[in-house]
Design a protein around this motif. Structure first.
Motif, PDB file in Angstrom:
ATOM      1  N   THR A  47      47.819  23.904  39.805  1.00 55.93           N
ATOM      2  CA  THR A  47      47.909  23.946  38.342  1.00 55.93           C
ATOM      3  C   THR A  47      47.072  22.821  37.741  1.00 55.93           C
ATOM      4  OG1 THR A  47      50.137  24.856  38.558  1.00 55.93           O
ATOM      5  CG2 THR A  47      49.504  24.033  36.390  1.00 55.93           C
ATOM      6  N   GLY A  48      47.135  21.667  38.375  1.00 55.84           N
ATOM      7  CA  GLY A  48      46.332  20.531  37.918  1.00 55.84           C
ATOM      8  C   GLY A  48      44.847  20.808  38.016  1.00 55.84           C
ATOM      9  N   TRP A  49      44.423  21.315  39.150  1.00 57.35           N
ATOM     10  CA  TRP A  49      42.999  21.625  39.325  1.00 57.35           C
ATOM     11  C   TRP A  49      42.554  22.701  38.326  1.00 57.35           C
ATOM     12  CZ3 TRP A  49      44.048  22.178  45.236  1.00 57.35           C
ATOM     13  CH2 TRP A  49      43.970  20.922  45.858  1.00 57.35           C
ATOM     14  N   PHE A  50      43.416  23.691  38.155  1.00 57.41           N
ATOM     15  CA  PHE A  50      43.076  24.797  37.256  1.00 57.41           C
ATOM     16  C   PHE A  50      42.933  24.279  35.826  1.00 57.41           C
ATOM     17  CE2 PHE A  50      43.531  28.801  35.030  1.00 57.41           C
ATOM     18  CZ  PHE A  50      42.907  29.702  35.880  1.00 57.41           C
ATOM     19  N   ASP A  87      36.819  34.991  40.580  1.00 54.57           N
ATOM     20  CA  ASP A  87      36.361  36.323  40.188  1.00 54.57           C
ATOM     21  C   ASP A  87      37.480  37.304  40.414  1.00 54.57           C
ATOM     22  OD1 ASP A  87      33.401  36.699  39.455  1.00 54.57           O
ATOM     23  OD2 ASP A  87      33.283  35.275  41.130  1.00 54.57           O
ATOM     24  N   GLU A  88      37.447  38.364  39.642  1.00 52.71           N
ATOM     25  CA  GLU A  88      38.369  39.472  39.867  1.00 52.71           C
ATOM     26  C   GLU A  88      37.552  40.755  39.890  1.00 52.71           C
ATOM     27  OE1 GLU A  88      40.967  39.152  36.502  1.00 52.71           O
ATOM     28  OE2 GLU A  88      42.249  37.654  37.476  1.00 52.71           O
ATOM     29  N   THR A  89      37.896  41.633  40.794  1.00 51.42           N
ATOM     30  CA  THR A  89      37.328  42.969  40.793  1.00 51.42           C
ATOM     31  C   THR A  89      38.461  43.901  40.389  1.00 51.42           C
ATOM     32  OG1 THR A  89      35.791  42.340  42.542  1.00 51.42           O
ATOM     33  CG2 THR A  89      36.106  44.702  42.152  1.00 51.42           C
ATOM     34  N   ILE A  90      38.317  44.507  39.223  1.00 57.11           N
ATOM     35  CA  ILE A  90      39.416  45.250  38.625  1.00 57.11           C
ATOM     36  C   ILE A  90      39.172  46.757  38.722  1.00 57.11           C
ATOM     37  CG2 ILE A  90      40.691  45.706  36.478  1.00 57.11           C
ATOM     38  CD1 ILE A  90      41.138  42.869  37.171  1.00 57.11           C
ATOM     39  N   VAL A  91      40.158  47.469  39.161  1.00 57.16           N
ATOM     40  CA  VAL A  91      40.139  48.933  39.140  1.00 57.16           C
ATOM     41  C   VAL A  91      41.241  49.363  38.176  1.00 57.16           C
ATOM     42  CG1 VAL A  91      40.630  51.001  40.505  1.00 57.16           C
ATOM     43  CG2 VAL A  91      39.241  49.146  41.475  1.00 57.16           C
ATOM     44  N   VAL A 131      46.295  30.333  31.264  1.00 47.60           N
ATOM     45  CA  VAL A 131      46.312  30.982  32.569  1.00 47.60           C
ATOM     46  C   VAL A 131      46.560  32.477  32.407  1.00 47.60           C
ATOM     47  CG1 VAL A 131      47.481  31.128  34.800  1.00 47.60           C
ATOM     48  CG2 VAL A 131      47.148  28.902  33.715  1.00 47.60           C
ATOM     49  N   PRO A 132      45.547  33.292  32.654  1.00 42.09           N
ATOM     50  CA  PRO A 132      45.736  34.739  32.523  1.00 42.09           C
ATOM     51  C   PRO A 132      46.784  35.228  33.531  1.00 42.09           C
ATOM     52  CG  PRO A 132      43.405  34.174  32.806  1.00 42.09           C
ATOM     53  CD  PRO A 132      44.192  32.946  33.074  1.00 42.09           C
ATOM     54  N   LEU A 133      47.476  36.281  33.136  1.00 46.97           N
ATOM     55  CA  LEU A 133      48.552  36.809  33.973  1.00 46.97           C
ATOM     56  C   LEU A 133      48.055  37.188  35.380  1.00 46.97           C
ATOM     57  CD1 LEU A 133      51.478  37.548  34.050  1.00 46.97           C
ATOM     58  CD2 LEU A 133      50.934  39.738  32.963  1.00 46.97           C
ATOM     59  N   SER A 134      46.883  37.795  35.452  1.00 47.08           N
ATOM     60  CA  SER A 134      46.380  38.274  36.744  1.00 47.08           C
ATOM     61  C   SER A 134      46.233  37.147  37.765  1.00 47.08           C
ATOM     62  CB  SER A 134      45.026  38.957  36.537  1.00 47.08           C
ATOM     63  OG  SER A 134      44.103  38.037  35.970  1.00 47.08           O
ATOM     64  N   VAL A 135      45.974  35.941  37.263  1.00 49.08           N
ATOM     65  CA  VAL A 135      45.735  34.792  38.145  1.00 49.08           C
ATOM     66  C   VAL A 135      46.985  34.435  38.961  1.00 49.08           C
ATOM     67  CG1 VAL A 135      45.253  32.302  38.067  1.00 49.08           C
ATOM     68  CG2 VAL A 135      43.813  33.888  36.798  1.00 49.08           C
ATOM     69  N   ARG A 136      48.150  34.867  38.439  1.00 53.01           N
ATOM     70  CA  ARG A 136      49.388  34.610  39.186  1.00 53.01           C
ATOM     71  C   ARG A 136      49.444  35.427  40.475  1.00 53.01           C
ATOM     72  NH1 ARG A 136      52.240  31.560  35.199  1.00 53.01           N
ATOM     73  NH2 ARG A 136      53.658  30.989  36.886  1.00 53.01           N
ATOM     74  N   LEU A 137      48.569  36.417  40.575  1.00 56.89           N
ATOM     75  CA  LEU A 137      48.500  37.212  41.814  1.00 56.89           C
ATOM     76  C   LEU A 137      47.433  36.700  42.776  1.00 56.89           C
ATOM     77  CD1 LEU A 137      48.969  40.896  40.564  1.00 56.89           C
ATOM     78  CD2 LEU A 137      50.594  39.497  41.872  1.00 56.89           C
ATOM     79  N   HIS A 138      46.688  35.673  42.380  1.00 54.39           N
ATOM     80  CA  HIS A 138      45.689  35.174  43.341  1.00 54.39           C
ATOM     81  C   HIS A 138      45.559  33.661  43.318  1.00 54.39           C
ATOM     82  CE1 HIS A 138      42.315  35.565  40.279  1.00 54.39           C
ATOM     83  NE2 HIS A 138      43.106  36.524  39.854  1.00 54.39           N
ATOM     84  N   ARG A 148      60.974  37.585  39.559  1.00 53.24           N
ATOM     85  CA  ARG A 148      60.945  36.156  39.245  1.00 53.24           C
ATOM     86  C   ARG A 148      60.264  35.989  37.892  1.00 53.24           C
ATOM     87  NH1 ARG A 148      57.875  31.477  40.598  1.00 53.24           N
ATOM     88  NH2 ARG A 148      56.464  32.542  42.042  1.00 53.24           N
ATOM     89  N   VAL A 149      60.977  35.391  36.937  1.00 55.52           N
ATOM     90  CA  VAL A 149      60.423  35.179  35.606  1.00 55.52           C
ATOM     91  C   VAL A 149      59.412  34.039  35.678  1.00 55.52           C
ATOM     92  CG1 VAL A 149      60.926  34.531  33.217  1.00 55.52           C
ATOM     93  CG2 VAL A 149      62.534  35.985  34.490  1.00 55.52           C
ATOM     94  N   LEU A 150      58.202  34.304  35.186  1.00 51.36           N
ATOM     95  CA  LEU A 150      57.138  33.302  35.207  1.00 51.36           C
ATOM     96  C   LEU A 150      57.101  32.567  33.880  1.00 51.36           C
ATOM     97  CD1 LEU A 150      54.266  35.395  36.834  1.00 51.36           C
ATOM     98  CD2 LEU A 150      55.680  33.635  37.926  1.00 51.36           C
ATOM     99  N   ALA A 151      57.074  31.247  33.941  1.00 56.14           N
ATOM    100  CA  ALA A 151      56.875  30.470  32.727  1.00 56.14           C
ATOM    101  C   ALA A 151      55.454  30.735  32.227  1.00 56.14           C
ATOM    102  CB  ALA A 151      57.065  28.988  33.029  1.00 56.14           C
ATOM    103  N   ASP A 152      55.333  30.836  30.942  1.00 54.53           N
ATOM    104  CA  ASP A 152      54.007  31.055  30.372  1.00 54.53           C
ATOM    105  C   ASP A 152      53.215  29.755  30.464  1.00 54.53           C
ATOM    106  OD1 ASP A 152      52.068  32.643  29.043  1.00 54.53           O
ATOM    107  OD2 ASP A 152      52.494  31.543  27.186  1.00 54.53           O
ATOM    108  N   VAL A 153      52.056  29.785  31.091  1.00 52.65           N
ATOM    109  CA  VAL A 153      51.199  28.596  31.176  1.00 52.65           C
ATOM    110  C   VAL A 153      49.979  28.866  30.309  1.00 52.65           C
ATOM    111  CG1 VAL A 153      49.977  27.012  32.698  1.00 52.65           C
ATOM    112  CG2 VAL A 153      51.974  28.261  33.550  1.00 52.65           C
TER     113      VAL A 153
END
Lengths: 336, 336
Positions: free
Chosen positions: B295-298, B306-310, B120-127, B112-117
């Motif tokens: 999206t509005g709240w963000f 928070d993100e915990t990145i490995v 909004v960092p890319l990782s946020v689309r996963l959470h 699914r192609v995501l519109a660039d917002v």
């Protein structure tokens, strides 16, 4: 006007575990002349119900605990024998909550005059056409969202609520209705008289296995009067989107230690299940709908019922204990 | 067109209890030239989520078990590096379910192609703007029926879903939001960063007592990520008419024996409670509503995360196990 005396049953000690006769006393309460606005009622039938056990504890619940030293309140029907209130005349048949007594004298506003329905015995107003029938109806419709084609499981199916629930489920289009009961005789009655498609004796053990065998395609709705193992078995048998109306947990009412809950609660998540407890007091707005439908079914001869009758107000505690042990089929009543 | 190879993580054995590295293998999968209609995506972030543990078992659930010897599927975001499909061009940012791999080549229709917002960092689309945020939103609104003025309890509140749930509850008008987490640091974060009014460390024990102290007026809504003791504590703290959205039971996922359920299930009846399990797959029709509100709240700066990145696809199993142990704060992600 006249004086009289009544025989009443009172709670004098909070039971620990199973109630005993020592938790109650029988007293004679004299009544003098009626005050203006009062009526005197001679009861014909007094109800004993599982929920009463909960009220004997001093614990938070949806209704206040019974007070020690006061007469146990609950459903009863009787006839007005004296009246000082025009709206409730002598001879009127009344439903009330004054409970475990042979005679009660109180304000007319605490009695509801019942219209005489030809062919409907008075006792039925305390069960099929009363609280227990409505409990079954509300549980299946409002709480569990029964749909035509559902497979329904009713625990404690030979009791007052259970016998009503199985029949209502079928009348509302359930594809298959399964019941559990505590004796071979009751199990036979479920399939032979109450329209259950399958039934089993939970005292044979392995409730989970017996339910699975009776419901090879799973269940969609569970109407629970028992709790404990029955709830665990239902959680295992549920199809995706299954709904439970939790009406009673008689298996736990006399436990002195809290029994462990179902070991398969995560099924709620993976199968999208809903468990919803209810007590009728919050759904009284559905009474007209229930009465209309049930009166119609009853008049059409679509509703079977049983009563287990104990005679004499002095045997009310025995009737209550026998009902808690499952000695009744259908509604347990005390006839005065 | 070009050839390449990818590093993928596969399940080779069904875990018993806690997964170990021996249950997985890392393989190199070569990809040849694209077929017409295919695209090649280089992942940037790969998601590890609690629900994946359930899919590693061969048991009935809402999604099929992972097949042994196949790459573990799940959420990921990446960029298209080669394309043989006009609708998904090189450079497009895509969301997909191809899971634990650094490179994936597949039919364009599976991305699914995501519109660039902007912002909004890319990782946020996963959470927050993706599955975990929507899980929190749907659980509170559709499942638990959150109303303004409710007191809300969130278990496992420092995780990806829990940090979202607390904030969404407040934005929707909750009066008081209480969270549990597994360390003093997380507990501090809940009140300092995520708007929780009260929080406690469940590893200190006595979940029931800690919840009662944090919610002196009881709770109306419970959003459960943990199950077990937390569910039992909530059943004790519920006000009449309380509703639980059961989203996860991480306390049970790695158990080899089924843990006993709550010992206070009869509270469902006496208090008129509703427990409702759910998984997001049945509520995807709410995605537009969720996306618009979140999206509005963000954009308004109302959402912390928070993100915990490995780093490195080869550490995906470690990231998954650490997440199951609660080593993460907020969303656990693997960065490629």
């Amino acid at each position: 006007m006249s004086q009289t005396s009544s025989t009443q049953i009172q709670l004098v000690r909070r039971p620990s575990g199973w109630p005993t006769h020592e938790d109650f006393r029988t007293v004679t309460v004299p009544y003098g002349d009626l005050e203006p606005g009062q009526v005197r009622v001679r009861n014909e039938f007094v109800s004993v119900d599982p929920y009463m056990r909960g009220r004997m504890n001093d614990s938070r619940s949806y209704v206040a605990p019974y007070a020690l030293g006061e007469t146990i309140t609950g459903g009863a029907v009787g006839r007005v024998v004296e009246s000082a209130a025009d709206e409730v005349p002598v001879g009127a048949v009344v439903l009330h909550q004054h409970g475990w007594t042979d005679v009660i004298q109180a304000d007319a506003g605490t009695f509801r005059v019942l219209a005489d329905v030809p062919g409907v015995p008075l006792s039925v107003r305390l069960h099929i056409l009363g609280m227990t029938g409505m409990t079954a109806y509300v549980g299946l419709t409002e709480i569990a969202g029964l749909k035509a084609g559902d497979t329904v499981f009713v625990s404690g199916a030979a009791g007052a609520v259970g016998t009503a629930a199985g029949q209502i489920a079928k009348l509302l289009g359930a594809k298959r209705v399964i019941g559990s009961a505590g004796s071979a005789e009751k199990v036979a009655l479920l399939t032979e008289k109450y329209g259950y498609d399958a039934a089993f004796n939970y005292k044979d053990g392995d409730v989970r296995g017996q339910l699975a065998a009776a419901a090879p395609e799973g269940i969609d709705v569970f109407f629970d009067n028992v709790g404990g193992e029955h709830l665990e078995a239902a959680l295992e048998a549920f199809n995706d989107g299954g709904r439970a109306a939790l009406c009673g947990a008689i298996s736990a009412y006399n436990a002195t230690e809290r029994p462990a809950g179902p070991d398969n609660m995560p099924n709620l998540i993976t199968r999208g299940l809903t468990l919803r407890g209810f007590t009728l007091g919050h759904y009284l707005h559905l009474a007209p709908e229930f009465t209309e439908r049930m009166t119609g079914w009853f008049a059409a001869g679509s509703i079977a019922y049983d009563e287990t009758i104990v005679d004499g107000i002095e045997h009310t505690v025995d009737a209550f204990l026998d009902m808690m042990r499952g000695a009744n089929t259908g509604k347990m009543l005390v006839r005065i």
